[in-house]
Motif scaffolding. Sequence first.
Motif, PDB file in Angstrom:
ATOM      1  N   SER A  64       0.878  -1.226   0.022  1.00  0.00           N
ATOM      2  CA  SER A  64       0.058  -0.067  -0.014  1.00  0.00           C
ATOM      3  C   SER A  64       0.817   1.233   0.052  1.00  0.00           C
ATOM      4  CB  SER A  64      -0.953   0.062   1.356  1.00  0.00           C
ATOM      5  OG  SER A  64      -0.408   0.089   2.441  1.00  0.00           O
ATOM      6  N   LYS A  65       0.212   2.398  -0.385  1.00  0.00           N
ATOM      7  CA  LYS A  65       1.022   3.738  -0.420  1.00  0.00           C
ATOM      8  C   LYS A  65       0.115   4.925   0.322  1.00  0.00           C
ATOM      9  CE  LYS A  65       3.432   2.740  -4.954  1.00  0.00           C
ATOM     10  NZ  LYS A  65       3.379   3.356  -6.254  1.00  0.00           N
ATOM     11  N   ARG A  66       0.821   5.508   1.193  1.00  0.00           N
ATOM     12  CA  ARG A  66      -0.062   6.575   1.994  1.00  0.00           C
ATOM     13  C   ARG A  66      -0.666   7.661   0.822  1.00  0.00           C
ATOM     14  NH1 ARG A  66       2.071  10.993   5.889  1.00  0.00           N
ATOM     15  NH2 ARG A  66       0.581  10.883   7.582  1.00  0.00           N
ATOM     16  N   ALA A  67      -1.729   7.870   1.102  1.00  0.00           N
ATOM     17  CA  ALA A  67      -2.387   8.827   0.521  1.00  0.00           C
ATOM     18  C   ALA A  67      -3.076   9.973   1.144  1.00  0.00           C
ATOM     19  CB  ALA A  67      -3.572   8.273  -0.457  1.00  0.00           C
ATOM     20  N   ILE A  68      -2.798  11.480   0.663  1.00  0.00           N
ATOM     21  CA  ILE A  68      -3.125  12.511   1.438  1.00  0.00           C
ATOM     22  C   ILE A  68      -3.767  13.479   0.490  1.00  0.00           C
ATOM     23  CG2 ILE A  68      -2.429  14.447   3.007  1.00  0.00           C
ATOM     24  CD1 ILE A  68      -0.097  12.859   3.690  1.00  0.00           C
ATOM     25  N   LEU A  69      -5.046  13.769   0.817  1.00  0.00           N
ATOM     26  CA  LEU A  69      -5.635  14.970   0.059  1.00  0.00           C
ATOM     27  C   LEU A  69      -6.588  15.929   0.908  1.00  0.00           C
ATOM     28  CD1 LEU A  69      -8.913  14.550  -0.165  1.00  0.00           C
ATOM     29  CD2 LEU A  69      -8.415  12.798  -2.002  1.00  0.00           C
ATOM     30  N   HIS A  70      -6.872  17.135   0.518  1.00  0.00           N
ATOM     31  CA  HIS A  70      -7.347  18.084   1.237  1.00  0.00           C
ATOM     32  C   HIS A  70      -8.655  18.473   0.481  1.00  0.00           C
ATOM     33  CE1 HIS A  70      -3.635  18.409   3.789  1.00  0.00           C
ATOM     34  NE2 HIS A  70      -3.119  18.594   2.410  1.00  0.00           N
ATOM     35  N   TYR A  71      -9.909  18.470   0.954  1.00  0.00           N
ATOM     36  CA  TYR A  71     -11.013  18.788   0.041  1.00  0.00           C
ATOM     37  C   TYR A  71     -11.666  19.909   0.890  1.00  0.00           C
ATOM     38  CZ  TYR A  71     -14.245  16.349   3.465  1.00  0.00           C
ATOM     39  OH  TYR A  71     -15.188  16.188   4.485  1.00  0.00           O
ATOM     40  N   LYS A  72     -12.550  20.673  -0.090  1.00  0.00           N
ATOM     41  CA  LYS A  72     -13.436  21.701   0.597  1.00  0.00           C
ATOM     42  C   LYS A  72     -14.514  21.803  -0.111  1.00  0.00           C
ATOM     43  CE  LYS A  72     -11.757  26.002  -0.039  1.00  0.00           C
ATOM     44  NZ  LYS A  72     -11.190  27.401  -0.191  1.00  0.00           N
ATOM     45  N   LYS A  73     -15.769  21.761   0.539  1.00  0.00           N
ATOM     46  CA  LYS A  73     -17.090  21.956  -0.117  1.00  0.00           C
ATOM     47  C   LYS A  73     -17.251  23.572  -0.735  1.00  0.00           C
ATOM     48  CE  LYS A  73     -21.189  22.214   1.803  1.00  0.00           C
ATOM     49  NZ  LYS A  73     -22.227  21.972   2.701  1.00  0.00           N
ATOM     50  N   ILE A  74     -17.389  23.737  -1.800  1.00  0.00           N
ATOM     51  CA  ILE A  74     -17.380  25.154  -2.509  1.00  0.00           C
ATOM     52  C   ILE A  74     -18.774  25.676  -2.995  1.00  0.00           C
ATOM     53  CG2 ILE A  74     -14.891  25.519  -2.647  1.00  0.00           C
ATOM     54  CD1 ILE A  74     -15.336  24.884  -5.658  1.00  0.00           C
ATOM     55  N   LYS A  75     -19.660  24.670  -3.200  1.00  0.00           N
ATOM     56  CA  LYS A  75     -20.724  25.115  -3.968  1.00  0.00           C
ATOM     57  C   LYS A  75     -21.847  24.014  -3.881  1.00  0.00           C
ATOM     58  CE  LYS A  75     -22.815  27.714  -7.833  1.00  0.00           C
ATOM     59  NZ  LYS A  75     -22.606  28.212  -9.044  1.00  0.00           N
ATOM     60  N   LYS A  76     -22.915  24.293  -3.276  1.00  0.00           N
ATOM     61  CA  LYS A  76     -24.127  23.488  -3.310  1.00  0.00           C
ATOM     62  C   LYS A  76     -24.970  23.407  -4.792  1.00  0.00           C
ATOM     63  CE  LYS A  76     -28.013  21.405  -0.498  1.00  0.00           C
ATOM     64  NZ  LYS A  76     -28.749  21.220  -1.996  1.00  0.00           N
ATOM     65  N   LEU A  77     -25.167  22.478  -5.293  1.00  0.00           N
ATOM     66  CA  LEU A  77     -26.113  22.302  -6.623  1.00  0.00           C
ATOM     67  C   LEU A  77     -27.441  22.015  -6.172  1.00  0.00           C
ATOM     68  CD1 LEU A  77     -23.261  21.069  -9.295  1.00  0.00           C
ATOM     69  CD2 LEU A  77     -23.940  23.576  -8.402  1.00  0.00           C
ATOM     70  N   ASP A  78     -28.064  21.623  -7.195  1.00  0.00           N
ATOM     71  CA  ASP A  78     -29.815  21.454  -6.924  1.00  0.00           C
ATOM     72  C   ASP A  78     -29.723  19.989  -6.180  1.00  0.00           C
ATOM     73  OD1 ASP A  78     -30.545  23.754  -7.705  1.00  0.00           O
ATOM     74  OD2 ASP A  78     -31.262  22.991  -9.831  1.00  0.00           O
ATOM     75  N   ASN A  79     -28.833  19.033  -6.989  1.00  0.00           N
ATOM     76  CA  ASN A  79     -28.831  17.622  -6.485  1.00  0.00           C
ATOM     77  C   ASN A  79     -27.412  17.173  -6.121  1.00  0.00           C
ATOM     78  OD1 ASN A  79     -31.590  17.144  -7.254  1.00  0.00           O
ATOM     79  ND2 ASN A  79     -31.198  17.340  -9.094  1.00  0.00           N
ATOM     80  N   TYR A  80     -26.340  18.175  -6.388  1.00  0.00           N
ATOM     81  CA  TYR A  80     -25.117  17.773  -6.349  1.00  0.00           C
ATOM     82  C   TYR A  80     -24.177  18.667  -5.186  1.00  0.00           C
ATOM     83  CZ  TYR A  80     -26.385  14.619  -9.892  1.00  0.00           C
ATOM     84  OH  TYR A  80     -27.056  13.729 -10.857  1.00  0.00           O
TER      85      TYR A  80
END
Length: 231
Positions: free
Chosen positions: A138-154
């Motif tokens: 296995s390999k170490r995996a790092i990501l950063h996420y941010k919610k930037i917009k709410k759409l109608d269904n997504y």
Amino acid sequence: MSKVLSNKSNLQILYEDNHIIIINKRVGDIVQGDKTGDKPLSDFVKDYIKDKYNKPGNVYLGTVHRLDRPTSGIVIFAKTSKALPRLNKLFFSKEINKTYWAIVKNAPPKNEDTLVNWLKKNPKNNKSFVHYKEVTDSKRAILHYKKIKKLDNYFLLEINLETGRHHQIRSQLSNIGCPIKGDLKYGFDRSNKDAGIHLHAREIQFTHPVSKKNINIIAPLPNDAIWNACK
């Protein structure tokens, strides 16, 4: 923001100089040749260079990194043997900042978070599996996420990678209950009409390996109703 240049090869060229060329890849394009035998994006870029500059013989083009076939967005190629190892070094030393946009059905558990996992690739089904601690191969995996917009269904998420693992964004987002729209392999319930997924390599920032000037490129979004709602 970069100005999109177009040409008769139907490539979306975001940036070009003597040493590098940056393309906005379309859904379905493959960056390098594979077992399908389909003509890869790298060959279309070579054709473009050969035609534009009337180059005789073979055209040099170095592939620096890849994007999955169902994704869209920024791909960098090296036009010279001087630029290729320098670009490779920038990627290896994490001196290239990459930002992705992803459209997901479910809201993430937090509006903003860092995901740290271990990913193990299964070559037989070309899929990466998420683990919470290190396992064999296995390999170490790092990501950063941010919610930037709410759409109608997504929901639209912005993702910054610290590591570049196989299917990293797709597998890690799926693991928190947020599979990317159209991504059947990682748990979305139906495919997109174009067989792609709503994952787009949106922006890239780095210091040019030869000229040393700052490069900041933003790739226009694909033209569909959902992406258009994100603008």
